[in-house]
Design a protein around this motif. Structure first.
Motif, PDB file in Angstrom:
ATOM      1  N   ARG A  83      10.975  -4.623  -5.164  1.00 52.47           N
ATOM      2  CA  ARG A  83       9.998  -3.570  -5.467  1.00 52.47           C
ATOM      3  C   ARG A  83      10.587  -2.188  -5.174  1.00 52.47           C
ATOM      4  NH1 ARG A  83       4.514  -5.201  -5.959  1.00 52.47           N
ATOM      5  NH2 ARG A  83       4.252  -7.460  -5.705  1.00 52.47           N
ATOM      6  N   ALA A  84      11.330  -2.094  -4.078  1.00 51.84           N
ATOM      7  CA  ALA A  84      11.950  -0.822  -3.730  1.00 51.84           C
ATOM      8  C   ALA A  84      12.966  -0.401  -4.792  1.00 51.84           C
ATOM      9  CB  ALA A  84      12.629  -0.929  -2.366  1.00 51.84           C
ATOM     10  N   LEU A  85      13.716  -1.359  -5.308  1.00 51.56           N
ATOM     11  CA  LEU A  85      14.693  -1.045  -6.350  1.00 51.56           C
ATOM     12  C   LEU A  85      14.010  -0.567  -7.630  1.00 51.56           C
ATOM     13  CD1 LEU A  85      17.181  -4.012  -5.834  1.00 51.56           C
ATOM     14  CD2 LEU A  85      17.677  -1.599  -5.438  1.00 51.56           C
ATOM     15  N   ARG A  86      12.828  -1.126  -7.910  1.00 47.56           N
ATOM     16  CA  ARG A  86      12.109  -0.702  -9.111  1.00 47.56           C
ATOM     17  C   ARG A  86      11.499   0.689  -8.929  1.00 47.56           C
ATOM     18  NH1 ARG A  86      10.420  -6.242  -9.113  1.00 47.56           N
ATOM     19  NH2 ARG A  86       8.393  -5.693  -8.200  1.00 47.56           N
ATOM     20  N   ALA A  91       0.836  -1.206   0.000  1.00 48.95           N
ATOM     21  CA  ALA A  91       0.000   0.000   0.000  1.00 48.95           C
ATOM     22  C   ALA A  91       0.867   1.250   0.000  1.00 48.95           C
ATOM     23  CB  ALA A  91      -0.916  -0.012   1.220  1.00 48.95           C
ATOM     24  N   ALA A  92       1.963   1.204   0.746  1.00 48.82           N
ATOM     25  CA  ALA A  92       2.879   2.342   0.782  1.00 48.82           C
ATOM     26  C   ALA A  92       3.485   2.594  -0.589  1.00 48.82           C
ATOM     27  CB  ALA A  92       3.984   2.095   1.804  1.00 48.82           C
ATOM     28  N   ALA A  93       3.781   1.517  -1.309  1.00 50.42           N
ATOM     29  CA  ALA A  93       4.377   1.656  -2.636  1.00 50.42           C
ATOM     30  C   ALA A  93       3.426   2.322  -3.615  1.00 50.42           C
ATOM     31  CB  ALA A  93       4.793   0.289  -3.162  1.00 50.42           C
ATOM     32  N   PRO A 138       8.659   8.960  -5.187  1.00 50.30           N
ATOM     33  CA  PRO A 138       9.215   7.609  -5.401  1.00 50.30           C
ATOM     34  C   PRO A 138      10.318   7.235  -4.418  1.00 50.30           C
ATOM     35  CG  PRO A 138       8.861   8.689  -7.501  1.00 50.30           C
ATOM     36  CD  PRO A 138       8.594   9.722  -6.449  1.00 50.30           C
ATOM     37  N   ALA A 139      11.191   8.169  -4.091  1.00 49.83           N
ATOM     38  CA  ALA A 139      12.266   7.858  -3.148  1.00 49.83           C
ATOM     39  C   ALA A 139      11.707   7.519  -1.772  1.00 49.83           C
ATOM     40  CB  ALA A 139      13.239   9.032  -3.052  1.00 49.83           C
ATOM     41  N   GLU A 140      10.694   8.249  -1.335  1.00 48.34           N
ATOM     42  CA  GLU A 140      10.071   7.964  -0.034  1.00 48.34           C
ATOM     43  C   GLU A 140       9.392   6.600  -0.047  1.00 48.34           C
ATOM     44  OE1 GLU A 140       8.991  12.535   1.424  1.00 48.34           O
ATOM     45  OE2 GLU A 140       7.569  11.406   0.175  1.00 48.34           O
ATOM     46  N   ARG A 141       8.745   6.284  -1.162  1.00 46.45           N
ATOM     47  CA  ARG A 141       8.091   4.967  -1.241  1.00 46.45           C
ATOM     48  C   ARG A 141       9.126   3.840  -1.221  1.00 46.45           C
ATOM     49  NH1 ARG A 141       4.779   7.469  -5.346  1.00 46.45           N
ATOM     50  NH2 ARG A 141       5.558   6.080  -6.973  1.00 46.45           N
ATOM     51  N   ALA A 142      10.220   4.048  -1.911  1.00 46.85           N
ATOM     52  CA  ALA A 142      11.276   3.034  -1.920  1.00 46.85           C
ATOM     53  C   ALA A 142      11.843   2.829  -0.513  1.00 46.85           C
ATOM     54  CB  ALA A 142      12.391   3.444  -2.879  1.00 46.85           C
ATOM     55  N   GLU A 143      12.023   3.938   0.215  1.00 44.62           N
ATOM     56  CA  GLU A 143      12.568   3.832   1.568  1.00 44.62           C
ATOM     57  C   GLU A 143      11.592   3.129   2.506  1.00 44.62           C
ATOM     58  OE1 GLU A 143      15.402   6.450   4.465  1.00 44.62           O
ATOM     59  OE2 GLU A 143      14.470   7.377   2.713  1.00 44.62           O
TER      60      GLU A 143
END
Length: 347
Positions: free
Chosen positions: A57-60, A15-17, A24-29
């Motif tokens: 997923r974070a890398l993407r 959900a955060a993603a 995007p950077a915040e979602r990855a973190e």
């Protein structure tokens, strides 16, 4: 209960993603941090796989110009791959690739401790691959030595001790067929002892016990003309490890160490001053340790270790039956040595 909580965290991460209010950077973190939480708790393989998926997923999601964040995610993915149970070497190869992708950016943008941690874990990945003949053990040693530039004995005693342990096990894993074999054995013993100077029974019990157990193994199996002295030192090291590795709280570690101690006792005379009197008392003590460790290994599903200890137990029983109490007993072939332990720095 643990699985349900993990599933909830994975759903929260997904959900955060998808949260468009975050960049995007915040979602990855956020994905990375939830994956780290899954990885840190008691590790079921499903949790580790879920963590790896979240790292991917974070890398993407992560923007390509966020090179430090990409490196941190990659390094953490590598540490998860290192602890993933598997039969082959695919996860280890992926872990190595993840660390090697992260390290150049950690050199440029990361903190020294982050870089050292990645080098330390890269060494462990390479060392395990070397055990499968998929890498060179010298590359693992080089990675450990680079990590030691930051993880010194004064500021990072725990990490320093773990690196000394891993360096020692790397030395001992090299072929013992050339003229430098004895030198590598001596270097391994020296590394274990150096690590023990920086950790204590009170402050770092797990690392202390690991180093003592492995020092005992290195001493017991060293190709030295001082076998009796080495075995006596090994026995002391196992007894130190057993101050931490008690059956009630660490049954498998306890079983490993007492089976090592049994093997050492098997090769020791009852009275070092009178070796001609034999070692029947030590054989009887070794038999009891083998019985106890076989029981623990069997009930814990450690089939191979249980079988190895059972074979030693059968051999020692035959030796006791065939040797009158007044005569010396023979020596075994040292087949119950457990795997010398390596460790990685957890996040």
């Amino acid at each position: 209960m643990e699985s349900t909580r993990a599933d909830d965290e994975v759903r929260a991460a997904l959900a955060a993603a998808e949260d468009e209010s975050a960049n995007p950077a915040e979602r990855a973190e956020m994905l990375m941090e939830i994956a780290m939480g899954l990885q840190q708790r008691p590790k079921l393989s499903e949790q580790i796989l879920s963590a790896i998926d979240l790292y991917d997923r974070a890398l993407r999601v992560c923007p390509q110009d966020e090179r430090l964040l990409l490196a941190r995610i990659s390094a953490r993915k590598g540490s998860a791959l290192l602890i993933l149970p598997e039969e082959g070497t695919l996860a280890l190869q992926q872990a190595r690739a993840a660390f090697e992708a992260a390290i150049p950016h950690l050199i440029d943008f990361g903190r020294p401790e982050e870089l050292a941690e990645a080098e330390m874990n890269l060494g462990l990945a390479i060392q395990n691959l070397a055990g499968h003949h998929k890498a060179r053990i010298t590359d693992a040693i080089s990675a450990y030595q680079r990590a030691l530039r930051t993880f010194d004995k004064v500021r990072f005693p725990k990490e320093f001790a773990i690196l000394q342990n891993n360096l020692a096990t790397a030395f001992l894993s090299m072929p013992f067929t050339d003229s430098r074999a004895k030198m590598r054995e001596a270097l391994a013993v020296q590394a274990f002892e150096e690590g023990l100077k920086t950790v204590s029974l009170i402050d770092h019990p797990t690392e202390y016990a690991m180093l003592q157990n492995n020092l005992g193994n290195a001493l017991q199996y060293a190709s030295s003309s001082h076998a009796l002295e080495n075995n006596l030192r090994a026995l002391d090291a196992y007894d130190e490890a057993l101050k931490v590795r008690v059956r009630a709280t660490m049954p498998l570690e306890y079983a490993n160490t007492v089976s090592n101690k049994a093997n050492c006792l098997w090769n020791l005379p009852d009275d070092p001053e009178r070796p001609e009197d034999g070692n029947r008392a030590n054989l009887l003590a070794a038999r009891e340790y083998y019985r106890e460790s076989r029981e623990i290994f069997s009930t814990s599903g450690e089939v191979d270790k249980a079988r190895t200890v059972a074979e030693a137990l059968e051999q020692i029983q035959r030796e006791l039956l065939s040797t009158p109490p007044s005569k010396p007993a023979g020596k075994n072939g040292g087949e119950t040595r457990d795997r010398i332990e390596t460790d990685l720095k957890e996040h």
